[in-house]
Design a protein around this motif. Structure first.
Motif, PDB file in Angstrom:
ATOM      1  N   THR A  52      31.748  24.199  38.274  1.00  0.00           N
ATOM      2  CA  THR A  52      33.138  24.627  38.421  1.00  0.00           C
ATOM      3  C   THR A  52      33.192  26.128  38.708  1.00  0.00           C
ATOM      4  OG1 THR A  52      33.855  22.908  36.883  1.00  0.00           O
ATOM      5  CG2 THR A  52      35.383  24.735  37.298  1.00  0.00           C
ATOM      6  N   PRO A  53      33.857  26.512  39.772  1.00  0.00           N
ATOM      7  CA  PRO A  53      33.873  27.934  40.134  1.00  0.00           C
ATOM      8  C   PRO A  53      34.642  28.784  39.124  1.00  0.00           C
ATOM      9  CG  PRO A  53      34.506  26.545  41.991  1.00  0.00           C
ATOM     10  CD  PRO A  53      34.537  25.684  40.762  1.00  0.00           C
ATOM     11  N   GLN A  54      34.211  30.021  39.032  1.00  0.00           N
ATOM     12  CA  GLN A  54      34.943  31.033  38.275  1.00  0.00           C
ATOM     13  C   GLN A  54      35.793  31.824  39.271  1.00  0.00           C
ATOM     14  OE1 GLN A  54      32.073  33.376  36.141  1.00  0.00           O
ATOM     15  NE2 GLN A  54      31.985  31.924  34.430  1.00  0.00           N
ATOM     16  N   ILE A  55      37.003  32.153  38.873  1.00  0.00           N
ATOM     17  CA  ILE A  55      37.946  32.833  39.772  1.00  0.00           C
ATOM     18  C   ILE A  55      38.224  34.228  39.222  1.00  0.00           C
ATOM     19  CG2 ILE A  55      40.282  32.800  40.728  1.00  0.00           C
ATOM     20  CD1 ILE A  55      40.139  29.756  40.691  1.00  0.00           C
ATOM     21  N   LYS A  56      38.202  35.201  40.134  1.00  0.00           N
ATOM     22  CA  LYS A  56      38.423  36.600  39.771  1.00  0.00           C
ATOM     23  C   LYS A  56      39.370  37.215  40.800  1.00  0.00           C
ATOM     24  CE  LYS A  56      34.855  38.743  38.276  1.00  0.00           C
ATOM     25  NZ  LYS A  56      33.542  39.428  38.180  1.00  0.00           N
ATOM     26  N   TRP A  57      40.284  38.059  40.285  1.00  0.00           N
ATOM     27  CA  TRP A  57      41.246  38.751  41.139  1.00  0.00           C
ATOM     28  C   TRP A  57      40.934  40.245  41.187  1.00  0.00           C
ATOM     29  CZ3 TRP A  57      45.307  36.079  43.530  1.00  0.00           C
ATOM     30  CH2 TRP A  57      45.546  34.798  43.070  1.00  0.00           C
ATOM     31  N   ARG A  58      41.117  40.829  42.353  1.00  0.00           N
ATOM     32  CA  ARG A  58      41.039  42.286  42.488  1.00  0.00           C
ATOM     33  C   ARG A  58      41.873  42.721  43.688  1.00  0.00           C
ATOM     34  NH1 ARG A  58      37.937  44.447  46.526  1.00  0.00           N
ATOM     35  NH2 ARG A  58      36.378  43.095  47.547  1.00  0.00           N
ATOM     36  N   GLU A  60      42.557  44.646  47.210  1.00  0.00           N
ATOM     37  CA  GLU A  60      41.737  44.894  48.395  1.00  0.00           C
ATOM     38  C   GLU A  60      41.407  46.376  48.550  1.00  0.00           C
ATOM     39  OE1 GLU A  60      41.830  43.051  52.831  1.00  0.00           O
ATOM     40  OE2 GLU A  60      43.532  44.336  52.325  1.00  0.00           O
ATOM     41  N   ASP A  61      42.332  47.271  48.139  1.00  0.00           N
ATOM     42  CA  ASP A  61      42.087  48.712  48.246  1.00  0.00           C
ATOM     43  C   ASP A  61      41.249  49.251  47.093  1.00  0.00           C
ATOM     44  OD1 ASP A  61      43.889  48.563  46.177  1.00  0.00           O
ATOM     45  OD2 ASP A  61      45.513  49.597  47.220  1.00  0.00           O
ATOM     46  N   GLU A  62      40.796  48.346  46.204  1.00  0.00           N
ATOM     47  CA  GLU A  62      39.914  48.669  45.079  1.00  0.00           C
ATOM     48  C   GLU A  62      40.573  49.549  44.019  1.00  0.00           C
ATOM     49  OE1 GLU A  62      36.216  50.189  46.530  1.00  0.00           O
ATOM     50  OE2 GLU A  62      35.612  48.285  47.426  1.00  0.00           O
ATOM     51  N   LYS A  63      41.887  49.658  44.026  1.00  0.00           N
ATOM     52  CA  LYS A  63      42.581  50.351  42.951  1.00  0.00           C
ATOM     53  C   LYS A  63      42.725  49.411  41.754  1.00  0.00           C
ATOM     54  CE  LYS A  63      45.315  53.467  45.879  1.00  0.00           C
ATOM     55  NZ  LYS A  63      46.700  53.899  46.252  1.00  0.00           N
ATOM     56  N   ASP A  64      42.999  49.987  40.579  1.00  0.00           N
ATOM     57  CA  ASP A  64      43.161  49.172  39.379  1.00  0.00           C
ATOM     58  C   ASP A  64      44.447  48.343  39.459  1.00  0.00           C
ATOM     59  OD1 ASP A  64      40.837  50.133  38.328  1.00  0.00           O
ATOM     60  OD2 ASP A  64      41.792  51.663  37.069  1.00  0.00           O
ATOM     61  N   ILE A  65      44.418  47.198  38.801  1.00  0.00           N
ATOM     62  CA  ILE A  65      45.595  46.334  38.694  1.00  0.00           C
ATOM     63  C   ILE A  65      46.316  46.691  37.394  1.00  0.00           C
ATOM     64  CG2 ILE A  65      46.422  43.967  38.542  1.00  0.00           C
ATOM     65  CD1 ILE A  65      43.888  43.087  40.005  1.00  0.00           C
ATOM     66  N   THR A  66      47.617  46.963  37.489  1.00  0.00           N
ATOM     67  CA  THR A  66      48.400  47.325  36.315  1.00  0.00           C
ATOM     68  C   THR A  66      48.988  46.058  35.701  1.00  0.00           C
ATOM     69  OG1 THR A  66      48.955  49.468  37.285  1.00  0.00           O
ATOM     70  CG2 THR A  66      50.305  48.715  35.453  1.00  0.00           C
ATOM     71  N   ILE A  67      48.565  45.765  34.489  1.00  0.00           N
ATOM     72  CA  ILE A  67      49.065  44.614  33.731  1.00  0.00           C
ATOM     73  C   ILE A  67      49.699  45.164  32.468  1.00  0.00           C
ATOM     74  CG2 ILE A  67      48.507  42.436  32.613  1.00  0.00           C
ATOM     75  CD1 ILE A  67      48.067  42.341  35.596  1.00  0.00           C
ATOM     76  N   MET A  69      50.848  47.677  30.076  1.00  0.00           N
ATOM     77  CA  MET A  69      50.506  49.085  29.872  1.00  0.00           C
ATOM     78  C   MET A  69      49.051  49.376  30.211  1.00  0.00           C
ATOM     79  SD  MET A  69      53.376  50.306  28.915  1.00  0.00           S
ATOM     80  CE  MET A  69      52.870  51.937  28.357  1.00  0.00           C
ATOM     81  N   LYS A  70      48.304  48.358  30.632  1.00  0.00           N
ATOM     82  CA  LYS A  70      46.874  48.529  30.904  1.00  0.00           C
ATOM     83  C   LYS A  70      46.589  48.528  32.396  1.00  0.00           C
ATOM     84  CE  LYS A  70      45.559  44.910  28.713  1.00  0.00           C
ATOM     85  NZ  LYS A  70      44.641  43.888  28.144  1.00  0.00           N
ATOM     86  N   LYS A  71      45.508  49.192  32.759  1.00  0.00           N
ATOM     87  CA  LYS A  71      45.005  49.179  34.128  1.00  0.00           C
ATOM     88  C   LYS A  71      43.574  48.651  34.098  1.00  0.00           C
ATOM     89  CE  LYS A  71      47.792  52.876  36.156  1.00  0.00           C
ATOM     90  NZ  LYS A  71      47.774  54.142  36.936  1.00  0.00           N
ATOM     91  N   VAL A  72      43.334  47.584  34.838  1.00  0.00           N
ATOM     92  CA  VAL A  72      42.018  46.945  34.846  1.00  0.00           C
ATOM     93  C   VAL A  72      41.552  46.765  36.286  1.00  0.00           C
ATOM     94  CG1 VAL A  72      42.333  45.761  32.643  1.00  0.00           C
ATOM     95  CG2 VAL A  72      43.121  44.678  34.760  1.00  0.00           C
ATOM     96  N   PRO A  73      40.237  46.837  36.529  1.00  0.00           N
ATOM     97  CA  PRO A  73      39.743  46.679  37.902  1.00  0.00           C
ATOM     98  C   PRO A  73      39.834  45.238  38.400  1.00  0.00           C
ATOM     99  CG  PRO A  73      37.910  46.976  36.386  1.00  0.00           C
ATOM    100  CD  PRO A  73      39.160  47.214  35.594  1.00  0.00           C
ATOM    101  N   THR A  74      39.659  44.241  37.488  1.00  0.00           N
ATOM    102  CA  THR A  74      39.698  42.829  37.881  1.00  0.00           C
ATOM    103  C   THR A  74      40.409  42.013  36.814  1.00  0.00           C
ATOM    104  OG1 THR A  74      37.540  42.384  36.850  1.00  0.00           O
ATOM    105  CG2 THR A  74      37.547  42.991  39.202  1.00  0.00           C
ATOM    106  N   VAL A  75      40.895  40.836  37.237  1.00  0.00           N
ATOM    107  CA  VAL A  75      41.522  39.884  36.317  1.00  0.00           C
ATOM    108  C   VAL A  75      40.874  38.527  36.559  1.00  0.00           C
ATOM    109  CG1 VAL A  75      43.654  38.699  35.666  1.00  0.00           C
ATOM    110  CG2 VAL A  75      43.706  41.135  36.251  1.00  0.00           C
ATOM    111  N   GLU A  76      40.442  37.851  35.481  1.00  0.00           N
ATOM    112  CA  GLU A  76      39.790  36.550  35.608  1.00  0.00           C
ATOM    113  C   GLU A  76      40.769  35.427  35.277  1.00  0.00           C
ATOM    114  OE1 GLU A  76      36.270  36.429  33.272  1.00  0.00           O
ATOM    115  OE2 GLU A  76      35.244  38.001  34.425  1.00  0.00           O
TER     116      GLU A  76
END
Length: 317
Positions: A52-58, A60-67, A69-76
């Motif tokens: 079963t594949p694992q899915i990861k979000w990021r 395209e411009d490689e900036k952090d994702i704001t979720i 109050m947090k900023k993370v490079p990827t979201v699984e």
């Protein structure tokens, strides 16, 4: 299962695991999405494969994702959930599926945030002289893209690019535009208020720049060295702020220079290589012709005597 008919019967069971590289299910995955600023958004990515594949979000411009109050490079995970999105969330997001069986696959999803135009002006007062060219700038943020134009003195007449005006748009980001108006060869009736206007389906806004006249810069003129020399030659001798610099040479010639104390210029009278320099302030016309001539003669006689005595003393020693 492999079976052997014996007594007792023997069998052997084997398990075959088939591996399949990941594959994104297009019909179950989000496509490009448009939402209003301030609302919530949820992006979905569904993939199949074995294991079963694992899915990861990021981004395209490689900036952090704001979720929150947090900023993370990827979201699984299959879902990317963002609450109260702002224009800063506008970007292309990559859904990447991998399961150790190459190749990994991805899908690009563009998240567009729609909001009314907003204008900010770096300089609301601009000064320029008559005859000069001047450029006025307005910075615009909007999505979808706005219709933009310039007007004069609050009127409804739109300024069109021609030999007098040049209006251009410069893209500086996904939702950012710089409005620039250049006015050429300013005349007195060009001064006043200029307004930049932006409109889209969600609203409109405008900003005003005041253009005022400033004095034209004047260049200072100074007399040339040639002009000073000619005035002295015609008898216009200036005693204030000048001094005479005189130089004696080995061959008995004298070199004179007029020095302007204001700028330090020297006007050379003769060109032989100098040995010693004496300087003194000049007091006026005719005062150095008699006394200075006798002083110079006495000095020269003294130097001549030294040139005779010194070699004789050296020879005797």
């Amino acid at each position: 299962m492999c079976q052997v008919n014996t007594s007792p019967m023997k069998n052997l069971v084997g398990i075959i695991e088939v591996v399949v590289p990941p594959r994104i299910a297009e019909n179950e995955t989000s496509s490009d999405t448009d939402v209003r600023e301030g609302s919530d958004v949820s992006l979905r990515c569904q993939a199949s494969g074995s294991p079963t594949p694992q899915i990861k979000w990021r981004r395209e411009d490689e900036k952090d994702i704001t979720i929150g109050m947090k900023k993370v490079p990827t979201v699984e995970g299959q879902f990317l959930n963002i609450t109260k999105v702002s224009r800063l969330h506008m970007a292309a997001y990559l859904c990447i599926a991998s399961n150790t069986i190459p190749p990994a696959v991805s899908k690009r999803i563009m998240l567009n945030i729609n909001f009314a135009p907003m204008i900010w002006i770096p300089n609301q007062l601009v000064g320029a002289a008559i005859g000069a060219d001047v450029t006025l700038d307005c910075h615009l943020e909007s999505h979808p893209k706005s219709v933009t134009y310039w007007t004069r003195d609050g009127g409804g007449v739109m300024i069109i690019s021609n030999t007098k005006y040049n209006s251009v748009l410069i893209d500086t980001g996904i939702y950012k535009v710089q409005m620039r108006l250049t006015i050429k060869n300013l005349r007195p009736d060009d001064f006043g208020s200029y307004t930049c206007v932006a409109k889209n389906s969600l609203g409109e806004t405008e900003g005003t720049i005041r253009l005022y006249e400033i004095p034209k810069p004047h260049s200072s003129t100074y007399p040339s060295r040639g002009g000073l020399a000619s005035s002295r030659a015609e008898g216009a001798h200036q005693t204030t702020g000048e001094k005479m610099v005189r130089t004696w040479h080995k061959d008995g010639t004298e070199e004179g220079r007029m020095q302007d104390l204001a700028n330090g210029d020297l006007e050379k009278r003769d060109s032989p290589s100098p040995v010693t320099v004496f300087s003194g302030s000049e007091k006026g016309d005719g005062q150095d012709s008699g006394g200075s001539g006798s002083n110079f003669k006495s000095m020269w006689d003294f130097l001549t005597t030294l040139t005779i005595i010194v070699p004789v003393l050296i020879f005797c020693l």
